[in-house]
Scaffold this active site. Structure first.
Site, PDB file in Angstrom:
ATOM      1  N   LYS A  61       2.913  -7.662  27.715  1.00  0.00           N
ATOM      2  CA  LYS A  61       3.584  -8.585  26.644  1.00  0.00           C
ATOM      3  C   LYS A  61       3.896  -7.662  25.631  1.00  0.00           C
ATOM      4  O   LYS A  61       4.811  -7.799  24.751  1.00  0.00           O
ATOM      5  CB  LYS A  61       2.664  -9.833  26.214  1.00  0.00           C
ATOM      6  CG  LYS A  61       1.306  -9.413  25.719  1.00  0.00           C
ATOM      7  CD  LYS A  61       0.382  -9.547  26.711  1.00  0.00           C
ATOM      8  CE  LYS A  61      -0.859  -8.860  26.432  1.00  0.00           C
ATOM      9  NZ  LYS A  61      -2.288  -9.164  27.038  1.00  0.00           N
ATOM     10  N   GLY A  81      -1.363 -15.953  30.623  1.00  0.00           N
ATOM     11  CA  GLY A  81      -1.876 -15.787  32.251  1.00  0.00           C
ATOM     12  C   GLY A  81      -1.394 -16.532  33.124  1.00  0.00           C
ATOM     13  O   GLY A  81      -0.016 -16.298  33.376  1.00  0.00           O
ATOM     14  N   VAL A 123      -5.957  -6.789  36.859  1.00  0.00           N
ATOM     15  CA  VAL A 123      -5.052  -7.782  37.332  1.00  0.00           C
ATOM     16  C   VAL A 123      -4.273  -7.092  38.759  1.00  0.00           C
ATOM     17  O   VAL A 123      -4.190  -7.930  39.561  1.00  0.00           O
ATOM     18  CB  VAL A 123      -3.937  -8.043  36.207  1.00  0.00           C
ATOM     19  CG1 VAL A 123      -2.700  -8.709  36.730  1.00  0.00           C
ATOM     20  CG2 VAL A 123      -4.473  -8.481  34.867  1.00  0.00           C
ATOM     21  N   VAL A 161       2.455 -14.176  29.395  1.00  0.00           N
ATOM     22  CA  VAL A 161       2.179 -15.089  28.292  1.00  0.00           C
ATOM     23  C   VAL A 161       1.180 -16.100  29.058  1.00  0.00           C
ATOM     24  O   VAL A 161       1.805 -16.666  29.833  1.00  0.00           O
ATOM     25  CB  VAL A 161       3.525 -15.545  27.576  1.00  0.00           C
ATOM     26  CG1 VAL A 161       3.065 -16.366  26.420  1.00  0.00           C
ATOM     27  CG2 VAL A 161       4.318 -14.480  27.301  1.00  0.00           C
ATOM     28  N   ILE A 192      -0.726 -19.780  33.222  1.00  0.00           N
ATOM     29  CA  ILE A 192      -0.156 -21.002  33.012  1.00  0.00           C
ATOM     30  C   ILE A 192       1.229 -20.605  33.158  1.00  0.00           C
ATOM     31  O   ILE A 192       2.036 -19.783  32.727  1.00  0.00           O
ATOM     32  CB  ILE A 192      -0.414 -21.285  31.406  1.00  0.00           C
ATOM     33  CG1 ILE A 192      -1.820 -21.364  31.011  1.00  0.00           C
ATOM     34  CG2 ILE A 192       0.298 -22.505  31.102  1.00  0.00           C
ATOM     35  CD1 ILE A 192      -2.008 -21.937  29.449  1.00  0.00           C
ATOM     36  N   GLU A 251      -8.321  -7.069  24.495  1.00  0.00           N
ATOM     37  CA  GLU A 251      -7.351  -6.068  24.537  1.00  0.00           C
ATOM     38  C   GLU A 251      -8.231  -4.790  24.359  1.00  0.00           C
ATOM     39  O   GLU A 251      -9.229  -4.896  23.820  1.00  0.00           O
ATOM     40  CB  GLU A 251      -6.244  -6.090  23.613  1.00  0.00           C
ATOM     41  CG  GLU A 251      -5.338  -7.589  23.726  1.00  0.00           C
ATOM     42  CD  GLU A 251      -4.973  -7.541  24.950  1.00  0.00           C
ATOM     43  OE1 GLU A 251      -3.964  -6.914  25.406  1.00  0.00           O
ATOM     44  OE2 GLU A 251      -4.912  -8.605  25.843  1.00  0.00           O
ATOM     45  N   LYS A 285       3.141 -12.502  22.231  1.00  0.00           N
ATOM     46  CA  LYS A 285       3.428 -13.631  23.131  1.00  0.00           C
ATOM     47  C   LYS A 285       4.258 -14.633  22.442  1.00  0.00           C
ATOM     48  O   LYS A 285       5.089 -15.070  23.094  1.00  0.00           O
ATOM     49  CB  LYS A 285       2.011 -14.209  23.547  1.00  0.00           C
ATOM     50  CG  LYS A 285       1.091 -13.171  24.612  1.00  0.00           C
ATOM     51  CD  LYS A 285      -0.085 -13.839  24.762  1.00  0.00           C
ATOM     52  CE  LYS A 285      -1.074 -12.787  25.565  1.00  0.00           C
ATOM     53  NZ  LYS A 285      -2.335 -13.303  25.518  1.00  0.00           N
ATOM     54  N   ASP A 318      -1.729  -9.676  19.573  1.00  0.00           N
ATOM     55  CA  ASP A 318      -1.338  -9.991  20.836  1.00  0.00           C
ATOM     56  C   ASP A 318      -0.871 -11.105  20.898  1.00  0.00           C
ATOM     57  O   ASP A 318       0.109 -11.831  21.593  1.00  0.00           O
ATOM     58  CB  ASP A 318      -2.657 -10.021  21.684  1.00  0.00           C
ATOM     59  CG  ASP A 318      -2.660 -10.642  23.049  1.00  0.00           C
ATOM     60  OD1 ASP A 318      -2.092 -10.101  23.932  1.00  0.00           O
ATOM     61  OD2 ASP A 318      -3.252 -11.883  23.193  1.00  0.00           O
TER      62      ASP A 318
HETATM   63  N1  HSE Z   1      -6.595 -10.303  25.083  1.00  0.00           N
HETATM   64  C1  HSE Z   1      -5.974 -11.508  25.668  1.00  0.00           C
HETATM   65  C2  HSE Z   1      -6.572 -12.867  25.383  1.00  0.00           C
HETATM   66  C3  HSE Z   1      -6.036 -11.161  27.220  1.00  0.00           C
HETATM   67  O1  HSE Z   1      -7.761 -12.616  24.882  1.00  0.00           O
HETATM   68  O2  HSE Z   1      -6.018 -13.777  25.420  1.00  0.00           O
HETATM   69  C4  HSE Z   1      -4.740 -11.789  27.745  1.00  0.00           C
HETATM   70  O3  HSE Z   1      -3.426 -11.454  27.325  1.00  0.00           O
END
Ligand code: HSE
Length: 427
Positions: A102, A131, A11, A129, A133, A187, A202, A198
């Site tokens: 996050k 990406g 990123v 949260v 969007i 991740e 979020k 994850d």
């Molecule tokens: N590991 C996350 C996913 C990446 O698969 O959406 C972005 O937060």
């Protein structure tokens, strides 16, 4: 605006790329000048390509955090402890912060945001949260004239990819997992994806924004997707649905019901069409009604585009002085939301019982469901191939989770039951 970037992985690299690409355009059209004052990475090797392009590179974040000419720290390293120290130090030094982290916000947001409020600093986190969007800005600004009654989101691309491919190709969870990890969305700790952690990080952030109260990640019910079988996905398909890992928020009076678990989504629902690594957030708002935002939830440039949007927003606020730090009440522990315990929630259910082919098994199962106030909606049983393992699929009308748990425990203790019963909730 002089920016320090900590973390030049996927990123971070994308952010630098977009700033290089659009710097002149931002200056000409928006009157802001984004200047990368320095970058931090763990090793000289990681820094080398950036130094080669003329950026100042450091392996110690303090070089940026203690530089008074830098007004924004962009934390893109990931993890908890070091980023927490860096961000609090940046805020103590009066710097604004942009982060995509996050996990950190879900864990330490209740410390970070109040500190930022005291120091009159911004902490922007659009990329944390969904990406690319723009869901954070949507909830904080665009939908301010609405009460969000419910939110359902597909917010982990790795899980969505696995479930979509299992359905499309009849593959097992294990078969697809390895491919998903190769895609670069996963991740660092794969359990964060497949165990729903994850998605819960979020969902906690989104639920806090929807409710205006602090929703504690630790209190959310979380079930991941590792127990989902190709067989259940096929039965669900026959019932007219798809399986998706959803983050759910529902407003119920003064309490909020926040959960992350696999759900059966009817094929005609907008979320059923969200496939592979796409993310989506579906909202029911009191004035707007239903709305869906969808797009790439991870990946270099999609996520970096959200970080750059935050940077431009900060640069514009510095230029005009118009944007005040947002009220952070929704991330203060003393302003916590009361969560509905999972046992108190009600929904429709899918069960798959695996039984021996004995007389009266079905009546025993139906009896236990009835005793626990669970009304059967449909039953599906195919031709018997293996008399030791007969699949009986039952869907129910709305039932209470605690009653369902009691009934399943009782059914699983029947001598005829050959495998632990499978359960999925409908959206
Ligand atoms: N590991 C996350 C996913 C990446 O698969 O959406 C972005 O937060």
């Amino acid at each position: 605006m002089r920016i320090g970037i900590i973390g030049v992985g996927t990123v971070g690299g994308g952010v630098i790329e977009i700033i290089e690409q659009k710097r002149d355009e931002f200056h000409a059209k928006l009157g802001v000048l984004l200047e990368i004052a320095g970058v931090v990475a763990k090793t000289e090797e990681e820094l080398a390509p950036f130094k080669a392009k003329g950026y100042k590179g450091f392996t110690d974040a303090n070089s940026l955090l203690e530089d008074d000419s830098i007004s924004v720290i962009c934390e893109l390293a990931g993890g908890y402890e070091l980023p927490f120290k860096w961000i609090t130090k940046a805020i103590e030094h009066g710097k604004n912060v942009v982060t995509a982290n996050k996990a950190l916000l879900a864990k330490h947001g209740s410390e970070i945001f109040p500190l930022a409020g005291q120091k009159k600093c911004h902490v922007l986190f659009e990329a944390a949260v969904g990406g690319g969007i723009p869901i954070i800005r949507t909830l904080q600004e665009a939908l301010v004239g609405n009460q969000i009654n419910s939110l359902s989101c597909i917010i982990n691309g790795t899980c969505n990819y696995i479930l979509t491919r299992m359905a499309a190709e009849g593959l097992s969870f294990e078969d697809v997992l390895k491919d998903a990890q190769k895609l670069g969305f996963a991740e660092a700790n794969p359990s964060f994806d497949i165990d729903g952690i994850d998605a819960a990080h979020k969902t906690a952030i989104l639920a806090s924004l929807c409710s205006g109260r602090f929703v504690d990640f630790e209190k959310i019910h979380i079930t991941g997707i590792s127990d989902i079988t190709a067989k259940d996905i096929k039965f669900v398909d026959e019932l007219g649905g798809v399986v998706r890992l959803l983050g759910l928020y529902n407003r119920t009076g003064e309490s909020v019901d926040v959960r992350v678990h696999p759900c059966i989504v009817p094929q005609e629902h907008l979320l059923a069409g969200v496939k592979y690594v796409l993310n989506a957030v579906y909202l029911q708002c009191d004035n707007l009604g239903p709305t869906l935002q969808t797009g790439a939830g991870a990946g270099k440039l999609p996520t970096a585009s959200a970080v750059v949007a935050d940077l431009v927003s900060l640069a514009r606020s510095t230029e005009t002085g118009h944007i005040e730090p947002l009220p952070m009440g929704w991330f203060q522990k003393e302003n916590s939301a009361t969560l509905v315990p999972i046992g108190e929630t009600s929904t429709r259910y899918y069960f798959r019982f695996v039984t021996k082919d004995n007389y009266g098994v079905l009546s025993k199962i139906a009896g236990i469901l009835g005793e626990n106030k669970i009304s059967i909606e449909s039953i599906l049983q195919k031709n018997i191939k293996n008399r030791e393992k007969v699949d009986i699929v039952v869907t129910t009308e709305k039932a209470k989770e605690s009653d369902v748990q009691t009934a399943l425990a009782k059914i699983d203790s029947l001598p005829e039951i050959s495998e632990k019963s499978r359960m999925l909730r409908f959206i």
